[in-house]
Design an enzyme around this catalytic site. Structure first.
Site, PDB file in Angstrom:
ATOM      1  N   GLN A 100       5.539   2.742  -2.255  1.00  0.00           N
ATOM      2  CA  GLN A 100       6.558   1.689  -2.288  1.00  0.00           C
ATOM      3  C   GLN A 100       5.903   0.444  -2.897  1.00  0.00           C
ATOM      4  O   GLN A 100       4.731   0.170  -2.657  1.00  0.00           O
ATOM      5  CB  GLN A 100       7.024   1.405  -0.863  1.00  0.00           C
ATOM      6  CG  GLN A 100       8.039   0.287  -0.730  1.00  0.00           C
ATOM      7  CD  GLN A 100       8.885   0.453   0.519  1.00  0.00           C
ATOM      8  OE1 GLN A 100       9.852   1.196   0.534  1.00  0.00           O
ATOM      9  NE2 GLN A 100       8.493  -0.249   1.582  1.00  0.00           N
TER      10      GLN A 100
ATOM     11  N   ARG B 201       4.147  -6.490  -7.037  1.00  0.00           N
ATOM     12  CA  ARG B 201       2.749  -6.279  -7.416  1.00  0.00           C
ATOM     13  C   ARG B 201       2.663  -5.176  -8.457  1.00  0.00           C
ATOM     14  O   ARG B 201       1.888  -4.232  -8.338  1.00  0.00           O
ATOM     15  CB  ARG B 201       1.920  -5.930  -6.181  1.00  0.00           C
ATOM     16  CG  ARG B 201       1.687  -7.155  -5.297  1.00  0.00           C
ATOM     17  CD  ARG B 201       0.600  -6.964  -4.298  1.00  0.00           C
ATOM     18  NE  ARG B 201       0.939  -6.001  -3.260  1.00  0.00           N
ATOM     19  CZ  ARG B 201       0.450  -6.028  -2.038  1.00  0.00           C
ATOM     20  NH1 ARG B 201      -0.393  -6.999  -1.682  1.00  0.00           N
ATOM     21  NH2 ARG B 201       0.779  -5.105  -1.149  1.00  0.00           N
TER      22      ARG B 201
ATOM     23  N   ASN C 203      15.754  -4.812  -0.463  1.00  0.00           N
ATOM     24  CA  ASN C 203      14.309  -4.773  -0.264  1.00  0.00           C
ATOM     25  C   ASN C 203      14.000  -4.532   1.207  1.00  0.00           C
ATOM     26  O   ASN C 203      13.936  -5.459   2.018  1.00  0.00           O
ATOM     27  CB  ASN C 203      13.692  -6.097  -0.729  1.00  0.00           C
ATOM     28  CG  ASN C 203      12.180  -6.131  -0.467  1.00  0.00           C
ATOM     29  OD1 ASN C 203      11.561  -5.105  -0.162  1.00  0.00           O
ATOM     30  ND2 ASN C 203      11.594  -7.302  -0.568  1.00  0.00           N
TER      31      ASN C 203
ATOM     32  N   ASP D 100       5.388   2.224  10.370  1.00  0.00           N
ATOM     33  CA  ASP D 100       4.297   3.157  10.630  1.00  0.00           C
ATOM     34  C   ASP D 100       4.121   3.402  12.133  1.00  0.00           C
ATOM     35  O   ASP D 100       3.829   4.526  12.547  1.00  0.00           O
ATOM     36  CB  ASP D 100       2.986   2.677   9.984  1.00  0.00           C
ATOM     37  CG  ASP D 100       2.726   1.190  10.165  1.00  0.00           C
ATOM     38  OD1 ASP D 100       1.742   0.705   9.576  1.00  0.00           O
ATOM     39  OD2 ASP D 100       3.499   0.513  10.869  1.00  0.00           O
TER      40      ASP D 100
END
Lengths: 330, 330
Positions: free
Chosen positions: A70, A74, A128, A244
């Site tokens: 993902q 950047r 997003n 996570d």
């Protein structure tokens, strides 16, 4: 008609019989020829457990993995990492989850710089969201997923070894970044790394999570994640964090065992400071760690219990990089 | 008869009813008291996966192991090691296999220096055989066996950790000394340690055996060993060697997987040079390693194939001895 060939047997058997015999012989030769062509080729004598040669076209769904990365703000790091990761052994395909809403993906540039070792798919997102990377992408063909953050570089050696470890522990999250939770007398949990006190089970430390930003796990868990209570998705959306931790809860609940297996990386690097975008990751936010402790407690509420289990198993590669790294002075 | 206590209700209800009511009340109180005594005590709120407190009298067959130590001509080392090993956590019992034929065991001295933490049984042997230690001893009550050579010292920390690893891999030989075989173009196998070339599967080295002279394994394998072809026993008797290689063949054949799991020891020592007996172990014999290569090839003949499989998994303890031993510079 029939010349000296016919003379001898012709006089004995008769021309009609001779023709018949010739036809039979020719037919038999043709059949024999066809059978020879159909014989199986001699198989190579394989050593037990030997690795198959990498297929040039596509790799078997069991012997390869899909990289899901993902990315947000950047793209320079993304492209640098893609050049590295596209050539990792046993990679089947790359899925780039494009969180740069409204911005064109670098797909054209990518294609113009082909050919590439594996297909790369850019999945354009409409919002997003942190949990975009946990969709059950239809592009996924492999049992294994390698999930990487877009600022993390892990060496090919580490990835090849960790993939082989995952193949031995396919129901676990096999990765490079261990974390733990601890319990306090008040019953409130806290989240942290090794600086946090040990959970107190014998010597040494324990971990209860392996972060998915640098880990292998079974693609089936993506489908599982989609089926989790809405409150879990809402928590991740609220914090833009903790996906996570949620995955570790899911896996621990599913297996009844520690969710992760920690493989100690030889070469893992955070490239954050190398970006031109000026953007630094979410973990720099002041509230990042407090949010994660908050998430642990919220998830315990949602799941009505703490499913995470501790492990102290640390796996390294025998004889690599130093061929005598297992030596002892005995 | 009945004094002022009786006056009020007596006049309303009658003395007979009053007595009946009193009896009923007393009986109810007694029943209530009995029920209170039978209520279950409030259970401790246990953390998932927490370790039970060690039982002082005897340990559950699943939570403890039996140490089997064979000894020949090194009673001084034996006694030194017994003092160390008798206090290892989760130890249930020690079985000393006494290969000093015709010599008295130190049982009297042992008893005179009691009490001891666990029972120690001296099994007197009639013949000095290497495979004496692989008998299916009736004294064995635990699922797990820890087998140690009589000149090897492993720290309690290492043993406690390796035992916890064995509990997660109970069908494997979990131990501290890895070895490998390699295959050569001629088809003849050779035996060795890391100085021998890599088997050639990717980076680093591989091991295909874990020696039983410092390892945990399932006690069921002792019974399996007794049931192996006579040729296996004859080979071990002929060489007075290779019992450990034979065990690895047995386990690999049984599981279809690598026989061993290597746990990297922090503190393992060979005490050989400390003995007063002047006796040095079998591995100093000139032909020792050649014998072991010979054994590998003989066992392949006996089993009609090579069942050993390679592994490159090296396990260490997370956060021990150094609480940050898993740290990386990311």
């Amino acid at each position: 008609r029939c010349f000296h060939f016919c003379k001898l047997p012709g006089r004995v058997m008769g021309i009609r019989l001779l023709r018949f015999t010739s036809v039979v012989i020719i037919v038999l030769l043709l059949v024999a020829g066809a059978l020879t062509a159909l014989l199986p080729t001699i198989k190579d004598d394989k050593l037990p457990n030997s690795r198959r040669e990498p297929k040039t076209q596509s790799q078997s769904a069991l012997d390869s993995f899909t990289l899901i990365m993902q990315t947000y703000n950047r793209t320079d790091l993304l492209l640098k990492l893609l050049n590295h990761y596209q050539a990792i052994p046993h990679l089947h395909k790359v899925i780039v989850v494009w969180n740069n809403i409204g911005e064109k993906t670098p797909e054209e540039m990518w294609n113009s710089l082909g050919p590439h070792p594996v297909p790369v798919v850019f999945k354009v997102q409409s919002v997003n969201r942190m949990r975009n990377r946990l969709q059950n992408f239809p592009d996924l063909e492999t049992k294994a997923v390698l999930m990487m953050d877009d600022d993390t570089l892990v060496s090919a050696h580490d990835l090849a070894f960790a993939f082989s470890v995952w193949q031995q522990f396919p129901e676990h999250i096999v990765g490079f970044v261990p974390r733990k939770h601890i319990s306090t007398p008040s019953g409130v949990y806290s989240y942290g790394s090794f600086e946090l006190q040990n959970p107190g089970f014998g010597n040494g430390d324990q971990y209860s999570m392996v972060l998915i930003g640098a880990a292998f796990f079974h693609s089936g868990y993506l489908e599982d994640f989609q089926r989790q209570p809405e409150a879990v998705h809402a928590l991740i959306d609220e914090t833009q964090n903790c996906d996570d931790i949620a995955m570790n809860f899911l896996v621990a609940k599913h297996t009844g065992k520690p969710s992760g297996v920690f493989v100690k990386p030889v070469d893992i690097r955070n490239l954050e400071k190398d970006t031109n975008s000026g953007y630094s990751g979410m973990w720099h936010r002041a509230e990042h760690l407090l949010q994660r402790s908050y998430c642990v407690n919220k998830l315990v509420n949602i799941y009505d219990g703490m499913p995470l289990k501790y492990s102290n198993i640390m796996i390294s590669q025998f004889g690599f990089p130093n061929y005598a790294n297992h030596k002892n002075k005995m």
